[in-house]
Design a protein around this motif. Structure first.
Motif, PDB file in Angstrom:
ATOM      1  N   ALA A  21      17.262  -7.514 152.593  1.00  0.00           N
ATOM      2  CA  ALA A  21      15.965  -8.189 152.628  1.00  0.00           C
ATOM      3  C   ALA A  21      14.815  -7.273 153.028  1.00  0.00           C
ATOM      4  N   PHE A  22      14.995  -6.498 154.088  1.00  0.00           N
ATOM      5  CA  PHE A  22      13.907  -5.647 154.556  1.00  0.00           C
ATOM      6  C   PHE A  22      13.612  -4.535 153.553  1.00  0.00           C
ATOM      7  N   ASP A  23      14.623  -4.118 152.794  1.00  0.00           N
ATOM      8  CA  ASP A  23      14.470  -2.968 151.897  1.00  0.00           C
ATOM      9  C   ASP A  23      13.760  -3.316 150.604  1.00  0.00           C
ATOM     10  N   VAL A  24      13.708  -4.582 150.244  1.00  0.00           N
ATOM     11  CA  VAL A  24      13.170  -4.951 148.930  1.00  0.00           C
ATOM     12  C   VAL A  24      11.876  -5.745 149.021  1.00  0.00           C
ATOM     13  N   LYS A  67      13.686  14.998 150.769  1.00  0.00           N
ATOM     14  CA  LYS A  67      12.934  13.754 150.927  1.00  0.00           C
ATOM     15  C   LYS A  67      12.883  12.999 149.604  1.00  0.00           C
ATOM     16  N   PHE A  68      12.846  11.683 149.715  1.00  0.00           N
ATOM     17  CA  PHE A  68      12.678  10.836 148.536  1.00  0.00           C
ATOM     18  C   PHE A  68      11.608   9.805 148.832  1.00  0.00           C
ATOM     19  N   ASN A  69      10.887   9.389 147.798  1.00  0.00           N
ATOM     20  CA  ASN A  69       9.783   8.452 147.959  1.00  0.00           C
ATOM     21  C   ASN A  69      10.299   7.031 148.186  1.00  0.00           C
ATOM     22  N   ILE A  70       9.551   6.271 148.963  1.00  0.00           N
ATOM     23  CA  ILE A  70       9.858   4.863 149.221  1.00  0.00           C
ATOM     24  C   ILE A  70       8.707   4.034 148.675  1.00  0.00           C
ATOM     25  N   SER A  71       8.994   3.221 147.679  1.00  0.00           N
ATOM     26  CA  SER A  71       7.932   2.457 147.012  1.00  0.00           C
ATOM     27  C   SER A  71       7.952   0.976 147.350  1.00  0.00           C
ATOM     28  N   GLN A  72       8.911   0.532 148.157  1.00  0.00           N
ATOM     29  CA  GLN A  72       8.982  -0.881 148.533  1.00  0.00           C
ATOM     30  C   GLN A  72       9.700  -1.007 149.866  1.00  0.00           C
ATOM     31  N   GLY A  73       9.644  -2.218 150.422  1.00  0.00           N
ATOM     32  CA  GLY A  73      10.388  -2.499 151.650  1.00  0.00           C
ATOM     33  C   GLY A  73       9.619  -2.169 152.915  1.00  0.00           C
ATOM     34  N   GLY A  78      11.714  -0.366 162.266  1.00  0.00           N
ATOM     35  CA  GLY A  78      10.301  -0.073 162.502  1.00  0.00           C
ATOM     36  C   GLY A  78       9.692  -1.076 163.473  1.00  0.00           C
ATOM     37  N   VAL A  79       8.719  -0.600 164.254  1.00  0.00           N
ATOM     38  CA  VAL A  79       8.088  -1.458 165.270  1.00  0.00           C
ATOM     39  C   VAL A  79       7.441  -2.683 164.623  1.00  0.00           C
ATOM     40  N   LEU A  80       6.810  -2.498 163.464  1.00  0.00           N
ATOM     41  CA  LEU A  80       6.100  -3.596 162.811  1.00  0.00           C
ATOM     42  C   LEU A  80       6.954  -4.348 161.792  1.00  0.00           C
ATOM     43  N   SER A  81       8.146  -3.846 161.505  1.00  0.00           N
ATOM     44  CA  SER A  81       8.906  -4.355 160.354  1.00  0.00           C
ATOM     45  C   SER A  81       9.229  -5.840 160.445  1.00  0.00           C
ATOM     46  N   THR A  82       9.700  -6.289 161.606  1.00  0.00           N
ATOM     47  CA  THR A  82      10.052  -7.710 161.743  1.00  0.00           C
ATOM     48  C   THR A  82       8.830  -8.593 161.586  1.00  0.00           C
ATOM     49  N   LEU A  83       7.709  -8.184 162.193  1.00  0.00           N
ATOM     50  CA  LEU A  83       6.472  -8.966 162.082  1.00  0.00           C
ATOM     51  C   LEU A  83       5.981  -8.982 160.642  1.00  0.00           C
ATOM     52  N   GLU A  84       6.088  -7.850 159.964  1.00  0.00           N
ATOM     53  CA  GLU A  84       5.679  -7.799 158.557  1.00  0.00           C
ATOM     54  C   GLU A  84       6.544  -8.719 157.706  1.00  0.00           C
ATOM     55  N   TYR A  85       7.848  -8.697 157.941  1.00  0.00           N
ATOM     56  CA  TYR A  85       8.730  -9.537 157.138  1.00  0.00           C
ATOM     57  C   TYR A  85       8.459 -11.021 157.404  1.00  0.00           C
ATOM     58  N   LYS A  86       8.187 -11.354 158.646  1.00  0.00           N
ATOM     59  CA  LYS A  86       7.871 -12.755 158.960  1.00  0.00           C
ATOM     60  C   LYS A  86       6.643 -13.219 158.180  1.00  0.00           C
ATOM     61  N   GLU A  87       5.633 -12.358 158.089  1.00  0.00           N
ATOM     62  CA  GLU A  87       4.429 -12.727 157.342  1.00  0.00           C
ATOM     63  C   GLU A  87       4.733 -12.815 155.848  1.00  0.00           C
ATOM     64  N   CYS A 115      14.850 -16.795 161.586  1.00  0.00           N
ATOM     65  CA  CYS A 115      14.594 -15.602 162.388  1.00  0.00           C
ATOM     66  C   CYS A 115      14.579 -14.411 161.436  1.00  0.00           C
ATOM     67  N   ALA A 116      13.373 -13.915 161.153  1.00  0.00           N
ATOM     68  CA  ALA A 116      13.189 -12.807 160.212  1.00  0.00           C
ATOM     69  C   ALA A 116      13.839 -13.162 158.877  1.00  0.00           C
ATOM     70  N   ASP A 117      14.887 -12.432 158.449  1.00  0.00           N
ATOM     71  CA  ASP A 117      15.466 -12.684 157.131  1.00  0.00           C
ATOM     72  C   ASP A 117      16.618 -13.670 157.153  1.00  0.00           C
ATOM     73  N   ASP A 118      16.914 -14.256 158.305  1.00  0.00           N
ATOM     74  CA  ASP A 118      17.984 -15.261 158.403  1.00  0.00           C
ATOM     75  C   ASP A 118      17.356 -16.652 158.331  1.00  0.00           C
ATOM     76  N   ILE A 119      17.574 -17.339 157.216  1.00  0.00           N
ATOM     77  CA  ILE A 119      16.965 -18.648 156.980  1.00  0.00           C
ATOM     78  C   ILE A 119      18.054 -19.703 156.833  1.00  0.00           C
TER      79      ILE A 119
END
Length: 202
Positions: A21-24, A67-73, A78-87, A115-119
């Motif tokens: 979930a967080f990666d996509v 290194k490889f590019n990250i275009s999504q997720g 990450g400190v903000l990741s859970t808050l971002e996913y909730k939004e 809770c985040a990605d658990d629905i």
């Protein structure tokens, strides 16, 4: 579950799993959600800069990959990741609530404990649960992420007899496994009961 047991009513619960979930997370949609939520100006630009031109590398046995590019997720840990996913997922929760198909405790809507990605989606009839599952499935298509029906499950609590119903995510059936948790026994058609000599840890 306990509220349904106290009232003597059947509760239908769908436990949902999104693939990586967080990666996509679709970055464009996430940034629009953040903007609509009132995160604007310099704060929004800082978050935008964290996602634009992002790259990563893998460390394994002391060696570091190119290194490889990250275009999504959003970044795992990450400190903000859970808050971002909730939004990112918040509009789905509004759709579920606005459907009126979910369970309530009195006048309080509790159709989708999350809770985040658990629905989890909760309903008081098989048909209403399927409606909630359809909403989740349609949202996943709209926002370009994938649900995993084989890792999702449906459980029926406080049912008086066998469950002769199949629920679906899209065209894929959702399994109804037998599950045992510490201190409780769960079965597809379930009456909650304590296991003698064991305690449920919180």
């Amino acid at each position: 579950m306990l509220h349904a047991e106290e009232l003597g009513v059947t509760l239908y619960a769908g436990f949902l799993d999104a693939k990586s979930a967080f990666d996509v997370v679709w970055t464009g949609s996430l940034l629009r959600r953040l903007n609509a939520a009132g995160i604007q100006g310099p704060d929004w630009l800082v978050i935008k800069s964290l996602h634009e031109g992002a790259s990563s590398a893998v460390k394994w046995k002391g060696e570091i990959s190119d290194k490889f590019n990250i275009s999504q997720g959003v970044r795992q840990g990450g400190v903000l990741s859970t808050l971002e996913y909730k939004e990112f997922v918040n509009p789905l929760l509004h759709l579920l609530s606005d459907s009126g198909a979910g369970s309530k405790i009195g006048t309080i809507d509790c159709c989708a404990p999350t809770c985040a990605d658990d629905i989890t989606v909760l309903a008081d009839s098989p048909e209403k649960l399927q409606l909630l599952l359809n909403i989740v499935h349609n949202y996943s298509i709209q926002e370009q992420y994938q649900l995993q029906p084989t890792k999702c499950s449906v459980m029926v609590f406080n049912n008086k007899g066998p469950v002769n119903h199949t629920w679906y995510l899209g065209k894929e059936p959702i399994p109804m496994p037998d599950v045992q948790k510490p201190g409780l026994v769960f079965q597809p058609s379930i009456q909650m009961c304590r296991i003698p000599g064991k305690r449920l840890m919180h």
